[in-house]
Design a protein around this motif. Structure first.
Motif, PDB file in Angstrom:
ATOM      1  N   GLU A 117      -6.605  30.528 -28.786  1.00 15.27           N
ATOM      2  CA  GLU A 117      -5.723  29.708 -29.622  1.00 15.27           C
ATOM      3  C   GLU A 117      -6.142  28.234 -29.595  1.00 15.27           C
ATOM      4  OE1 GLU A 117      -1.270  29.569 -31.216  1.00 15.27           O
ATOM      5  OE2 GLU A 117      -1.438  30.196 -29.119  1.00 15.27           O
ATOM      6  N   ILE A 120      -9.084  27.862 -31.952  1.00 12.66           N
ATOM      7  CA  ILE A 120      -8.683  27.905 -33.369  1.00 12.66           C
ATOM      8  C   ILE A 120      -8.107  26.547 -33.786  1.00 12.66           C
ATOM      9  CG2 ILE A 120      -7.097  28.926 -35.061  1.00 12.66           C
ATOM     10  CD1 ILE A 120      -7.325  31.564 -33.389  1.00 12.66           C
ATOM     11  N   GLN A 121      -7.173  26.054 -32.971  1.00 10.73           N
ATOM     12  CA  GLN A 121      -6.522  24.770 -33.294  1.00 10.73           C
ATOM     13  C   GLN A 121      -7.533  23.632 -33.353  1.00 10.73           C
ATOM     14  OE1 GLN A 121      -3.606  24.628 -30.160  1.00 10.73           O
ATOM     15  NE2 GLN A 121      -2.084  25.809 -31.310  1.00 10.73           N
ATOM     16  N   ILE A 124      -9.808  23.814 -36.469  1.00  8.63           N
ATOM     17  CA  ILE A 124      -9.086  23.357 -37.674  1.00  8.63           C
ATOM     18  C   ILE A 124      -9.089  21.823 -37.724  1.00  8.63           C
ATOM     19  CG2 ILE A 124      -6.816  23.256 -38.811  1.00  8.63           C
ATOM     20  CD1 ILE A 124      -6.344  26.163 -37.706  1.00  8.63           C
ATOM     21  N   LYS A 129     -10.976  23.577 -41.479  1.00  8.50           N
ATOM     22  CA  LYS A 129     -10.727  24.961 -41.909  1.00  8.50           C
ATOM     23  C   LYS A 129     -10.709  25.915 -40.712  1.00  8.50           C
ATOM     24  CE  LYS A 129     -15.578  25.956 -43.051  1.00  8.50           C
ATOM     25  NZ  LYS A 129     -16.496  26.533 -44.020  1.00  8.50           N
ATOM     26  N   LYS A 130     -10.092  27.060 -40.947  1.00  6.15           N
ATOM     27  CA  LYS A 130      -9.959  28.068 -39.888  1.00  6.15           C
ATOM     28  C   LYS A 130     -11.269  28.829 -39.705  1.00  6.15           C
ATOM     29  CE  LYS A 130      -6.849  30.436 -42.024  1.00  6.15           C
ATOM     30  NZ  LYS A 130      -5.777  31.368 -42.441  1.00  6.15           N
ATOM     31  N   ILE A 152      -2.199  36.268 -32.019  1.00  8.19           N
ATOM     32  CA  ILE A 152      -2.775  34.955 -32.380  1.00  8.19           C
ATOM     33  C   ILE A 152      -3.517  35.064 -33.712  1.00  8.19           C
ATOM     34  CG2 ILE A 152      -4.501  33.217 -31.705  1.00  8.19           C
ATOM     35  CD1 ILE A 152      -3.679  34.002 -28.725  1.00  8.19           C
ATOM     36  N   GLU A 154      -2.961  37.112 -36.111  1.00 17.27           N
ATOM     37  CA  GLU A 154      -1.956  37.264 -37.175  1.00 17.27           C
ATOM     38  C   GLU A 154      -1.296  35.912 -37.500  1.00 17.27           C
ATOM     39  OE1 GLU A 154       1.784  40.133 -37.513  1.00 17.27           O
ATOM     40  OE2 GLU A 154       0.025  41.136 -36.662  1.00 17.27           O
ATOM     41  N   LYS A 155      -1.001  35.171 -36.449  1.00 19.16           N
ATOM     42  CA  LYS A 155      -0.357  33.857 -36.602  1.00 19.16           C
ATOM     43  C   LYS A 155      -1.199  32.936 -37.493  1.00 19.16           C
ATOM     44  CE  LYS A 155       1.029  29.914 -33.672  1.00 19.16           C
ATOM     45  NZ  LYS A 155       1.128  29.469 -32.260  1.00 19.16           N
ATOM     46  N   TYR A 156      -2.517  32.965 -37.295  1.00 17.75           N
ATOM     47  CA  TYR A 156      -3.409  32.090 -38.070  1.00 17.75           C
ATOM     48  C   TYR A 156      -4.069  32.823 -39.247  1.00 17.75           C
ATOM     49  CZ  TYR A 156      -2.763  28.812 -34.232  1.00 17.75           C
ATOM     50  OH  TYR A 156      -2.202  27.971 -33.311  1.00 17.75           O
ATOM     51  N   GLU A 157      -3.661  34.087 -39.434  1.00 18.39           N
ATOM     52  CA  GLU A 157      -4.200  34.924 -40.523  1.00 18.39           C
ATOM     53  C   GLU A 157      -5.725  34.974 -40.497  1.00 18.39           C
ATOM     54  OE1 GLU A 157      -2.158  33.018 -43.848  1.00 18.39           O
ATOM     55  OE2 GLU A 157      -0.734  34.706 -43.893  1.00 18.39           O
ATOM     56  N   ILE A 158      -6.256  35.329 -39.331  1.00 23.30           N
ATOM     57  CA  ILE A 158      -7.712  35.483 -39.158  1.00 23.30           C
ATOM     58  C   ILE A 158      -7.982  36.951 -38.786  1.00 23.30           C
ATOM     59  CG2 ILE A 158      -9.764  34.738 -37.884  1.00 23.30           C
ATOM     60  CD1 ILE A 158      -8.240  32.145 -37.191  1.00 23.30           C
TER      61      ILE A 158
END
Length: 378
Positions: A117, A120-121, A124, A129-130, A152, A154-158
């Motif tokens: 996580e 990812i953060q 970004i 971008k993700k 995680i 799902e939360k960021y749609e990855i």
């Protein structure tokens, strides 16, 4: 001891030749045919979850085709587990994308959800971008923390591409590894749980995804009477001969898994009273590893030797061992890639050794291996 004890030698059921013979007799010696279909069906039945499977030339090819179908483009970033073999990250570079490495956590040795996580953060913030995909690995057959990783994702749609190359038959919460992500990759290399000599497979969500994967795996030929190509394709399909080996291997897969777990249980008993050596085992009841390879950590302060000294000593006694995977963020080829690390993978790499677990490893072999390790302690 005259014979050499290997980590995980390929073991034939005896039925492989029947499938191969039939392929030759019916002239099905191409990358399609009855054995390919039968092998895929047997694998689909084994992994369950209504997944579909495409048999391919390698597990690496499976990851590559997954990334293509997820639309990963040059310049995109893909989050990879650092503590693993290079075949997880290499396909990211095939599509021109950039592997971003994430360290492991200590309970499973797999991708740390906390660092995932954080990565990812941070990506970004840094790139705007993700990342386009996440590739966790079930290392040595030990399931990763898939609930947390998938939450995680799902939360960021990855989307998640599971590298289950070492984990055929491993389960997390009674569900087969390789079935949690959008895609899952399997390997049938010569030293895996079952083999097709080389080869792999992509676990896909449904029939439409299977059709699409087949399209890319067979040179992306369009349905015209002549050869028309509107996309770049690949020659990644498994041959009917190799699939014949796979069909024979499926008849002993459950036996292989049971044997690896049996060998692990023997080691567990034997190492229980040896200080300074820790055998990797399921960390909790929801984890059920296939123990593709059994692994130990050595505390040199307690034992008086490090993993390399033990490896050399056991090699002289006819026992094959291997250091744990060197983390990807330490590999020269990935020296400049972004990485999110806390020292876990490096610590494991500097202390760990894989020890024999394959179908040819007998109870006597385990006793011999443990005894030779005990001798080093003296």
């Amino acid at each position: 001891m005259d014979k050499r004890i290997y980590l995980c030698l390929a073991h034939m059921s005896g039925k492989e030749q029947d499938f191969i013979k039939e392929a030759f007799e019916t002239n099905w010696v191409v990358p399609l045919g009855p054995n390919v279909n039968a092998f895929e069906e047997a694998l689909e039945s084994f992994v369950g979850e209504n997944k579909r499977i495409v048999a391919l030339s390698a597990g690496t090819a499976a990851i590559h085709l997954a990334l293509i179908q997820l639309g990963v483009q040059p310049g995109d970033e893909v989050i990879c587990q650092s503590f693993t073999f290079c075949a997880s990250a290499n396909p990211v570079t095939y599509v021109g994308a950039i592997p971003v490495f994430v360290d492991s956590e200590e309970t499973t040795w797999n991708m740390s959800p906390i660092l995932l996580e954080k990565a990812i953060q941070d990506r970004i913030v840094k790139t705007g971008k993700k990342p386009k995909a996440i590739i966790p690995v079930h290392l040595y057959g030990m399931p990763a923390k898939m609930d947390e990783i998938c939450a995680i994702a799902e939360k960021y749609e990855i989307p998640v591409v599971e590298d289950a190359a070492e984990a055929l038959g491993s389960e997390y919460k009674r569900r087969k590894c390789g079935t949690f992500g959008t895609y899952g990759a399997l390997s049938f290399n010569g030293n895996k749980m079952i083999t097709t000599s080389g080869g792999g497979a992509l676990i896909v969500p449904d029939e439409a995804a299977k059709k699409q994967t087949l399209f890319y795996a067979t040179q992306a030929r369009e349905p015209f009477p002549y050869y028309q190509h509107e996309h770049i394709g690949y020659n990644y399909r498994m041959s009917n001969i190799c699939a014949g080996i796979g069909c024979g291997q499926m008849t002993v897969l459950e036996k292989h898994i049971a044997h690896h777990r049996h060998v692990h249980a023997l080691y567990e008993q034997a190492f229980a009273d040896i200080e300074g050596i820790t055998l990797k085992s399921n960390p909790a009841k929801e984890f059920d590893a296939n123990y593709w390879l059994c692994t130990i950590l050595i505390d040199p302060v307690v034992t008086g030797f490090d993993y390399e000294e033990l490896r050399v000593a056991l090699d002289a006694k006819g026992i094959e061992t291997r250091p744990l995977w060197k983390p990807m963020h330490l590999q020269p080829v990935f020296a400049h890639n972004p990485c999110y690390i806390d020292g876990t993978a490096e610590k494991l790499f500097n202390k760990g050794l894989c020890i024999p677990a394959g179908p040819f490893v007998t109870d006597e072999d385990v006793a011999y291996i443990v005894n030779e390790i005990r001798k080093q302690l003296r």
